[in-house]
Design an enzyme around this catalytic site. Structure first.
Site, short mmCIF file in Angstrom:
data_model
loop_
_atom_site.label_atom_id
_atom_site.label_comp_id
_atom_site.label_asym_id
_atom_site.label_seq_id
_atom_site.Cartn_x
_atom_site.Cartn_y
_atom_site.Cartn_z
N GLN A 136 -5.51 -2.07 9.44
CA GLN A 136 -5.27 -3.36 8.81
C GLN A 136 -5.84 -4.49 9.67
OE1 GLN A 136 -3.93 -3.85 5.73
NE2 GLN A 136 -4.39 -5.99 6.02
N LYS A 179 0.83 -1.20 0.00
CA LYS A 179 0.00 0.00 0.00
C LYS A 179 0.87 1.25 0.00
CE LYS A 179 -3.99 -2.12 2.19
NZ LYS A 179 -4.70 -2.45 3.41
N ASP A 231 -11.60 1.77 3.18
CA ASP A 231 -11.75 0.32 3.04
C ASP A 231 -13.21 -0.06 2.77
OD1 ASP A 231 -9.53 -1.32 2.98
OD2 ASP A 231 -9.25 -1.36 5.15
#
Length: 290
Positions: free
Chosen positions: A96, A52, A119
């Protein structure tokens, strides 16, 4: 049979994003800023977050990585989330997953400001997707939709079977494929307790496999000319690889591919598109679109 090259499409889109970012910055606008919170040292998560950060560089984004040991308590983590919510320079951020057992994952997700939830996991974004309102779409389903569009694969009115009902892939994927402005398809969702999965799949024009079981989809489940999208990435031992393992999809590629009109490989299919979608969402967040 066409093998869908997710790596090439992702590179193309990141290039397009990079050009747009340079235009924004050149005209006095703000450089998009993506932050990530990483808890502990899970191998898969480490790799994913590293990718990322690299993608942010490619797209011309600013990126920040916040690290905690896996002993971090929930309050400390939630306070950091609130801090990022309040930070005007941060356009979007992700926590995450998975998180350590002692932390309530859902509580963390719900604390994220939905306008920064790139997300697409916040219940409000999930709900907006379900009723067709603009919001952030979960990265993997968005990546799959983008691949189908870039390859001009007709989805309207087609029969689509989604294998798997996870909150991250299965459910949002079914929503997208069903909705008029996205897939406009007839959608069936199968899972571990579904009877007659083979029959369901055999009738499908498009199969999206996200069950996390290596080689689950076999040739006898796929009709000639079907489109098969493989979301699975299971690490299986492989002594010929330096890492000692290889990534295996949910589809038995060698036997299924010859029957397909389009198929995604693992790796190099859906995977690269997931991170690419996160970049697209961050760009949208920076424009305050949602």
């Amino acid at each position: 049979m066409t093998i869908i090259d997710g790596k090439a499409v992702a590179a193309e889109i990141k290039q397009e994003i990079s050009q747009e970012v340079e235009r924004i910055v050149a005209s006095g606008g703000k450089r998009p800023h993506l932050a990530a919170i990483l808890v502990g040292h899970d191998g898969g998560s480490e790799t994913y977050v590293k990718n990322k950060v690299i993608a942010c560089e490619t797209c011309g984004f600013k990126s920040t990585l916040v690290r905690f040991e896996d002993s971090v308590d929930e309050d400390t983590l939630l306070n950091k989330v609130r801090e990022l919510n309040a930070d005007d320079d941060v356009d979007g951020f992700i926590v995450q997953l998975p998180l350590p057992k002692h932390i309530d994952e859902q509580r963390v997700i719900e604390t994220i400001d939905r306008r920064k939830d790139v997300d697409g996991f916040h219940p409000e974004n999930v709900g907006r997707l379900a009723i067709g309102l603009p919001g952030f779409i979960s990265a993997t389903p968005l990546g799959i939709l983008t691949l189908l569009r870039r390859y001009n694969i007709e989805t309207s009115g087609k029969k689509c079977v989604v294998l798997g009902r996870s909150n991250i892939v299965g459910k949002p994927m079914a929503q997208l494929m069903m909705q008029k402005q996205y897939g406009d398809a007839t959608v069936t969702v199968c899972h571990s307790h579904s009877k007659a999965i083979k029959e369901e799949c055999r009738g499908a024009d498009i199969i999206i496999a996200a069950v996390g079981q290596p080689n689950f989809v076999t040739a006898d489940m796929v009709k000639d000319g079907a489109v098969v999208i493989d979301v699975g990435t299971t690490r299986v031992p492989d002594s010929t690889k330096k890492s000692g393992y290889r990534l295996n999809g949910d589809v038995k590629f060698d036997e299924v591919a010859p029957k397909c009109s389009f198929i995604t490989p693992v790796p190099g299919g859906v995977g690269p598109m997931t991170i690419c979608s996160l970049m697209q969402n961050t760009l949208l967040a920076s424009k305050k679109k949602h």
